[in-house]
Design a protein around this motif. Structure first.
Motif, PDB file in Angstrom:
ATOM      1  N   ASP A 123       0.411   4.506  -7.918  1.00  0.00           N
ATOM      2  CA  ASP A 123       0.258   3.368  -7.021  1.00  0.00           C
ATOM      3  C   ASP A 123       1.522   2.541  -6.848  1.00  0.00           C
ATOM      4  O   ASP A 123       1.487   1.451  -6.312  1.00  0.00           O
ATOM      5  N   ARG A 124       2.646   3.037  -7.338  1.00  0.00           N
ATOM      6  CA  ARG A 124       3.895   2.273  -7.199  1.00  0.00           C
ATOM      7  C   ARG A 124       5.056   3.198  -6.875  1.00  0.00           C
ATOM      8  O   ARG A 124       5.195   4.271  -7.472  1.00  0.00           O
ATOM      9  N   LEU A 125       5.901   2.730  -5.973  1.00  0.00           N
ATOM     10  CA  LEU A 125       7.147   3.431  -5.687  1.00  0.00           C
ATOM     11  C   LEU A 125       8.180   2.957  -6.714  1.00  0.00           C
ATOM     12  O   LEU A 125       7.918   2.035  -7.479  1.00  0.00           O
ATOM     13  N   PRO A 126       9.374   3.544  -6.735  1.00  0.00           N
ATOM     14  CA  PRO A 126      10.407   3.052  -7.660  1.00  0.00           C
ATOM     15  C   PRO A 126      10.575   1.545  -7.521  1.00  0.00           C
ATOM     16  O   PRO A 126      10.578   1.015  -6.418  1.00  0.00           O
ATOM     17  N   GLY A 127      10.698   0.889  -8.650  1.00  0.00           N
ATOM     18  CA  GLY A 127      10.860  -0.566  -8.647  1.00  0.00           C
ATOM     19  C   GLY A 127       9.543  -1.276  -8.440  1.00  0.00           C
ATOM     20  O   GLY A 127       9.513  -2.438  -8.064  1.00  0.00           O
ATOM     21  N   TYR A 128       8.434  -0.609  -8.651  1.00  0.00           N
ATOM     22  CA  TYR A 128       7.095  -1.198  -8.567  1.00  0.00           C
ATOM     23  C   TYR A 128       6.732  -1.685  -7.171  1.00  0.00           C
ATOM     24  O   TYR A 128       5.970  -2.628  -7.006  1.00  0.00           O
ATOM     25  N   VAL A 129       7.317  -1.069  -6.192  1.00  0.00           N
ATOM     26  CA  VAL A 129       6.922  -1.399  -4.815  1.00  0.00           C
ATOM     27  C   VAL A 129       5.558  -0.783  -4.586  1.00  0.00           C
ATOM     28  O   VAL A 129       5.341   0.408  -4.847  1.00  0.00           O
ATOM     29  N   ARG A 130       4.629  -1.603  -4.105  1.00  0.00           N
ATOM     30  CA  ARG A 130       3.261  -1.130  -3.918  1.00  0.00           C
ATOM     31  C   ARG A 130       3.191  -0.048  -2.846  1.00  0.00           C
ATOM     32  O   ARG A 130       3.849  -0.131  -1.812  1.00  0.00           O
ATOM     33  N   ILE A 131       2.364   0.950  -3.093  1.00  0.00           N
ATOM     34  CA  ILE A 131       2.098   1.974  -2.086  1.00  0.00           C
ATOM     35  C   ILE A 131       1.354   1.296  -0.937  1.00  0.00           C
ATOM     36  O   ILE A 131       0.401   0.531  -1.174  1.00  0.00           O
ATOM     37  N   SER A 132       1.812   1.596   0.284  1.00  0.00           N
ATOM     38  CA  SER A 132       1.172   0.897   1.399  1.00  0.00           C
ATOM     39  C   SER A 132      -0.254   1.411   1.616  1.00  0.00           C
ATOM     40  O   SER A 132      -1.182   0.640   1.819  1.00  0.00           O
ATOM     41  N   GLY A 133      -0.422   2.693   1.557  1.00  0.00           N
ATOM     42  CA  GLY A 133      -1.756   3.245   1.836  1.00  0.00           C
ATOM     43  C   GLY A 133      -2.603   3.374   0.596  1.00  0.00           C
ATOM     44  O   GLY A 133      -2.545   2.552  -0.320  1.00  0.00           O
ATOM     45  N   LYS A 134      -3.367   4.445   0.578  1.00  0.00           N
ATOM     46  CA  LYS A 134      -4.238   4.673  -0.566  1.00  0.00           C
ATOM     47  C   LYS A 134      -3.398   5.230  -1.721  1.00  0.00           C
ATOM     48  O   LYS A 134      -2.596   6.145  -1.532  1.00  0.00           O
ATOM     49  N   PRO A 135      -3.559   4.661  -2.901  1.00  0.00           N
ATOM     50  CA  PRO A 135      -2.786   5.201  -4.010  1.00  0.00           C
ATOM     51  C   PRO A 135      -3.223   6.606  -4.386  1.00  0.00           C
ATOM     52  O   PRO A 135      -4.343   7.018  -4.043  1.00  0.00           O
ATOM     53  N   GLY A 136      -2.357   7.308  -5.088  1.00  0.00           N
ATOM     54  CA  GLY A 136      -2.718   8.642  -5.546  1.00  0.00           C
ATOM     55  C   GLY A 136      -3.576   8.577  -6.795  1.00  0.00           C
ATOM     56  O   GLY A 136      -4.099   7.530  -7.154  1.00  0.00           O
ATOM     57  N   LEU A 137      -3.696   9.712  -7.445  1.00  0.00           N
ATOM     58  CA  LEU A 137      -4.565   9.788  -8.621  1.00  0.00           C
ATOM     59  C   LEU A 137      -3.732   9.660  -9.898  1.00  0.00           C
ATOM     60  O   LEU A 137      -2.637  10.225  -9.980  1.00  0.00           O
ATOM     61  N   ASN A 138      -4.287   8.914 -10.846  1.00  0.00           N
ATOM     62  CA  ASN A 138      -3.622   8.903 -12.143  1.00  0.00           C
ATOM     63  C   ASN A 138      -4.033  10.154 -12.915  1.00  0.00           C
ATOM     64  O   ASN A 138      -4.877  10.930 -12.452  1.00  0.00           O
TER      65      ASN A 138
END
Lengths: 426, 728
Positions: free
Chosen positions: B565-580
């Motif tokens: 659910d985060r891009l590098p630097g903890y940028v929030r994913i805009s859409g639906k997050p993936g699976l942990n």
């Protein structure tokens, strides 16, 4: 002259508190507690000119004055009873025969510096002395001289006997503290000095048995009284432990400043079998050796220093013409090698090296260059070690070479002693 | 400030400075053996004697404090002779067996004799020998699992004993006997048993203490020292790899006072066997007919990419998933997430394979509760109270553990609360054992005690009275009281625990794996924040709650977006997050995920339910594992790609406190293995994407551009002591 410390040394049962009191004991303590403030006691001791009897001769009142008065930390008084210097046996007698004299001095000293806990660090081998002290301390607690509210003065003091850990170096003041703390008896770096950072890092005063034994007398009779005894800068009496080739070896309490001659010939009864005197070590084996040329030197701190030696503990070792100086030096070197604590390099390595060389010379395997090598090794030890043990080991060897070089040279050249020891030592 | 003159040069230094330090500032070398700035000064070697005007005796420079107008000479004949004397004393009994001594070439005794000693020996007596076995002519003695002692070479600086006592807080090495017979030894038959023992081999100025693993392997000068970072845990100690050709001979410390203060744990120092291990994966392996067999790189890459593309084409990007690792570099992880997000097109990315209970992901710009460490490693030693919760600190973070011991030495209180007793308990003022999984109940009990006895700091806590009341109601409920009974901790213990907490001027809380992977991890962490606030320590320098990650680059892996659910630097994913990772396993079981690419992780060994993971991963069409050894997970893979170890790559690790430090390559990847980043590039390129990076430096540059928390960091200055990047 009337004796001070040894006045009742042979009095039957002087070690008991009743006898001690009957003979005038515990008079200084009430005077100190009731009439004098701690500062006044320190002033009195300063006025008396009393100097440390353990060897260094540091002014006692000055030492007490170094204890910070405004410190909130607990303060300690330590009595150094680790009498281990070869030739010295005065403290033992003071402890065994007149323990209350020491304890009274310690209570006054503790009051003067503000200590509520004091220790007597007694040489481990002095089992009897430790027992005597423990019994005496027990009597004190019972009679209100120790514990809470001593003699109703509001002053509290606890006193403990701590039996030493069995090494010469334990008598070095900072090693002694390490030892009480349960560590190896290794000397600490100075500064800081014990007066500010001592036992358990708290302000601490440490004094010799003989020093502390003088205190009650000084308080009772005043500083001037004491200062009038002996020499101007070395006041009071001194107990000389006389040993070696004399007719009457033993402890002699005499005023500071008597001559070596007086001590040996008047009090010690002269040299055994009327042989000739060869050498005198005036202050225990760690002090430089003297020749008969110094017989008229006065025995006090200044005069002996000027004569190239030291008063030390006042242990006077007499050697007659049948003594081999090389052998004596070798024996001394063995002692110091054995007693070096091993912490710092020059003492640890140097004492062994000195012993090895002297052993070789003694065994007839000396080389001409060994004399200069010995002197060089001594130079590399003296004043370069953490504590005075290094100096103590090197100084007598150095002085024996200076004063008796011919004996060394003879030994090396002829592979044997200059004196014939055949009949005297087996 | 104090002005003094040393060898005719004037210098102004702070009060309390020693002559040694003042001379150092002037560039004047004063030789020492027993001095160590982390240890108490003993002044025992007498090597640093200098002349001070008006003082008749020479003084030890290491302990003599400067005074106004002091005039010091370090070059007078007296000083030169004293040094010569000390060196002569040290050499007379030294065996001079330099040709076979491991310390040869880096021996302080050799070096100082070379510089200040005499060229002649005057010693004709027998040398002292410490005989261990009368039947042997060697005097070596194993005094611990890693250490060999040769007392003949010892110069008695006692730095080893002092390190063990003062820094490691142990008693298993001591000084025995006295005088010239003094000996450094263990108690009879009780070998050194502490995880810091290897340091004594490095701290020993001569060859008296040498390491079993390095002995007689090679001469020091034939090796090359490569500065890099330890891969063993998240503390990130700075190390040097000593290598020749493609082999590591030893690892030593590369002192960084911000991190390790010059000490390593034995795992970091001696645990490098895996690099040159014969079992290292040398070639790609593909499973054919149920058997893994070697395959060339191009064939393997082609097989993997065509399989990935086939699955992506058939069931979509989200049928693929990637598992990164806290054990590989930031650059590798960055590329890994980029590969999945831009080449595959999925956010099914995670690295947390060791827990079913994941913490919420942090957000950019906010160092929130789940970020890791609030404090720096150095601050730990400055805190007046340290609470270690759910952590076997010595095992999990040995170097942070040393900071706690240091704090203890400085007089701080240590509180430890764990389900089992740890070795740190020895230093604890209060060491509590709670029943496993009762952390929250225990903490509620602590909070309750603080609130009910009104020992909280109302003004500093910033809690409104209604907030306090809410908290009070929560922790004082009858359920909470009942629960407290189950913790196994009595009311008296809670009282004394609280007593210490409310008295402390600063509080640092350290939480280990037990807390991070706890089912109630969020609740626990919230309670700890309440505790810090109640005692009035929030926003204070030497106070805070710290989560101690496990792996050498756990922090970096989070920073680089190996999260669903985060891009590098903890940028929030805009859409639906993936699976942990937990959800990935479910998806595999549901047939939704068909291929998984695991880089550097070993879920079969790390996940709490091994059988479940094993059977689940077994259902995948493609399980690609990239690692350096055949891990448990690799054993069930279809394809294995041989990666490179930390010694074979360049890149960065971000340690537990967020310090970005550079790894340097000691040698090329062994055999036909490749650096992880390079493998990802090959895969991406085979799938038609550019992924052109010449070196990890290029990747890092891109990362600093993309990640707001790494922006502004400069590759060239990373990894130089004290100049590392530090996450803002």
């Amino acid at each position: 002259m009337e004796k001070i410390l040894f006045k009742y040394i042979d009095f039957p049962e002087q070690y008991r508190i009743d006898t001690y009191i009957k003979n005038g004991g515990y008079r200084g303590l009430p005077k100190a507690l009731e009439e004098l403030s701690p500062v006044q006691i320190i002033e009195t001791v300063k006025k008396s000119g009393l100097r440390g009897r353990g060897g260094a001769g540091f002014p006692t009142g000055l030492k007490w004055g170094f204890v910070p008065k405004d410190s909130q930390k607990p303060k300690f008084l330590l009595c150094n009873a680790d009498e281990g210097e070869p030739g010295t046996f005065k403290d033992r007698s003071l402890i065994e025969n007149n323990p209350h004299q020491l304890i009274e001095g310690m209570i006054i000293a503790s009051y003067a510096i503000g200590a509520h806990k004091a220790f007597i660090y007694i040489r481990g081998e002095f089992a009897f002395g430790a027992k005597r002290l423990s019994e005496a301390i027990g009597e004190c607690y019972k009679n209100g001289y120790l514990g809470k509210n001593i003699l109703g003065s509001g002053f509290d003091l606890d006193l403990d006997v701590y039996r030493g850990a069995g090494a010469y170096v334990c008598g070095e003041e900072t090693s002694l503290m390490e030892s009480i703390e349960g560590e190896r008896a290794n000397p600490r770096l100075k500064p800081p000095f014990p007066a500010s950072v001592g036992l358990y890092k708290n302000p601490t005063v440490i004094n010799n048995v003989e020093t502390l034994s003088n205190i009650s007398h000084i308080v009772l009779n005043g500083g001037e009284w004491f200062a009038n005894i002996g020499m101007p800068k070395s006041t009071g009496t001194k107990i000389f432990s006389l040993s070696g080739h004399v007719n009457k070896p033993g402890n002699y309490e005499l005023p500071m400043g008597i001559t070596v001659r007086e001590l040996i010939f008047e009090h010690g009864g002269g040299i055994k079998d009327d042989r000739k005197l060869k050498a005198v070590i005036p202050g225990g084996v760690s002090t430089p050796i003297l020749t008969p040329a110094s017989l008229d030197v006065k025995m006090d701190f200044e005069s002996l220093y000027e004569a190239g030696s030291l008063l030390g503990s006042g242990a006077t070792i007499v050697m007659d013409e049948t003594s081999c100086i090389v052998k004596a030096a070798y024996r001394i070197s063995k002692f110091f090698e054995h007693e070096s604590c091993g912490k710092c390099v020059p003492c640890r390595e140097g004492t062994r090296w000195i012993r090895l060389i002297l052993e070789r010379i003694e065994n007839g395997k000396g080389r001409e260059e060994d004399i200069e090598l010995l002197r060089d090794i001594c130079t590399n030890i003296i004043a370069k070690t953490v504590c005075p043990l290094g100096d103590a080991a090197a100084v007598p060897i150095m002085s024996s070479i200076e004063k008796f070089r011919d004996e060394y040279e003879y030994h090396i050249k002829n592979k044997k002693c200059m004196v014939d020891l055949g009949t005297r030592f087996v | 400030m104090v002005t003094l003159t040393i060898d005719g040069k004037q210098i102004i230094v702070e009060e309390g400075t020693t002559i040694l330090k003042a001379a150092e500032k002037l560039g004047i070398e004063i030789p020492t053996f027993c001095y160590h700035d982390q240890l108490e000064t003993v002044g025992a070697c007498r090597m640093c004697l200098v002349e001070v005007e008006k003082i008749p005796k020479l003084q030890v420079a290491c302990a003599t404090v400067v005074s106004e107008g002091m005039v010091v000479r370090t070059d007078s004949p007296q000083v030169v002779n004293a040094r010569k004397g000390v060196l002569e004393f040290l050499l007379i009994n030294h065996p001079l067996d330099c040709p076979v001594c491991d310390k040869g070439g880096e021996c302080e005794l050799q070096n100082l004799v070379f510089k200040y000693g005499s060229d002649k020996s005057r010693f004709v007596e027998g040398k002292r020998r410490y005989i261990v076995d009368p039947k042997s002519k060697y005097d070596d003695l194993a005094i611990g699992p890693h250490i060999i002692r040769n007392m003949n070479r010892c110069i008695q600086c006692r730095k080893c004993v002092r390190f063990i006592n003062e820094i490691a807080g142990e008693d298993d090495l001591g000084t025995f006997k006295r005088g010239s017979k003094t000996e450094i030894n263990i108690l009879p038959d009780i070998p050194i048993d502490n995880p810091y023992s290897g340091n004594v081999t490095e701290i020993c100025p001569v060859g008296a203490l040498t390491s079993k693993s390095f002995r007689y392997k090679i001469r020091v000068w034939q090796t090359e020292a490569i500065p890099t970072v330890c891969p063993q845990c998240a503390d990130g100690c700075n190390i040097r790899i000593w290598k020749k050709d493609e082999r590591i001979y030893r690892i030593t410390s590369r002192r960084n006072d911000e991190v390790d203060e010059g000490f390593l744990c034995d795992k970091g120092r001696f645990g490098f066997d895996f690099v040159n291990h014969p079992d290292r994966l040398k070639n790609p392996l593909i499973k054919k007919n149920g058997k893994l067999s070697e395959a060339p790189w191009d064939e393997t890459i082609k097989f993997v990419t065509s399989s990935f593309m086939k699955i992506k084409g058939e069931t979509g990007s989200d049928s693929l998933a990637g598992v990164g690792s806290g054990k590989v570099t930031n650059e590798d992880n960055y590329l890994f997430q980029k590969f999945f997000r831009s080449v595959i097109g999925t956010n099914n990315i995670d690295h947390r394979v060791d827990s079913k209970n994941l913490l919420p992901s942090p957000d950019t710009q906010i160092r929130n509760k789940y970020f890791g460490m609030k404090n720096t490693i150095n601050q730990i030693a400055n805190s007046k109270l340290i609470l270690v919760l759910g952590c076997d600190l010595e095992k999990e973070h040995p170097i942070i553990n040393l900071r706690v011991i240091k704090a203890r030495r400085k007089g701080s209180s240590i509180l430890v609360a764990n389900p089992v007793s740890t070795r740190l308990n020895r230093f604890a003022q209060n060491g509590l054992l709670y029943k496993q999984r009762t952390e929250t109940d225990f903490l509620n009990g602590v909070l309750r005690e603080i609130i009910e006895t009104k020992q909280y700091d109302n003004a500093k806590s910033g809690f409104s009275s209604s907030e306090i009341e809410d908290l009070r109601r929560k922790v004082s409920s009858s359920d909470s009281l009942k629960a407290l009974q189950t913790t196994g901790i009595g009311a008296e213990n809670i009282k004394s625990f609280v007593n210490a907490l409310v008295k402390a001027e600063s509080i640092i809380i350290l939480c280990g794996a037990e807390i991070i992977s706890n089912p109630k991890n969020v609740e626990i962490i919230n309670s700890l924040y309440d505790l810090i606030r109640l005692t009035g320590h929030q926003d204070k320098d030497n106070s805070g709650v710290n989560l101690l990650w496990k792996h050498s680059n756990s922090q970096g892996t989070l920073d680089c977006g190996i999260l669903p659910d985060r891009l590098p630097g903890y940028v929030r994913i805009s859409g639906k997050p993936g699976l942990n990772f937990n959800l990935m396993l479910e998806a595999v079981n549901q047939g939704k995920i068909k291929a998984m690419y695991i880089m550097g992780s070993d879920p079969l060994s790390e996940y709490p339910d091994r059988e479940y993971v094993k059977s689940t991963l077994g259902k995948l069409e493609i399980l690609l594992v990239q690692d350096i050894l055949i891990t448990e997970t690799a054993k069930i893979a279809n394809v294995i790609l041989p990666g490179a170890s930390f010694a074979e790559k360049e890149g960065t690790f971000t340690n537990v406190e967020g310090r970005v430090q550079k790894l340097n390559k000691a040698f090329d990847p062994l055999a036909d293995s490749k650096a992880d980043g390079q493998i990802i590039c090959l895969l991406a390129q085979a799938m038609g994407h550019e992924f052109e990076y010449r070196t990890p430096k290029d990747i890092f540059k891109e990362l600093t551009g993309v990640s707001p928390i790494y922006s502004g960091m400069d590759w060239e200055t990373l990894g130089l002591s004290k100049k590392q990047g530090k996450v803002k």
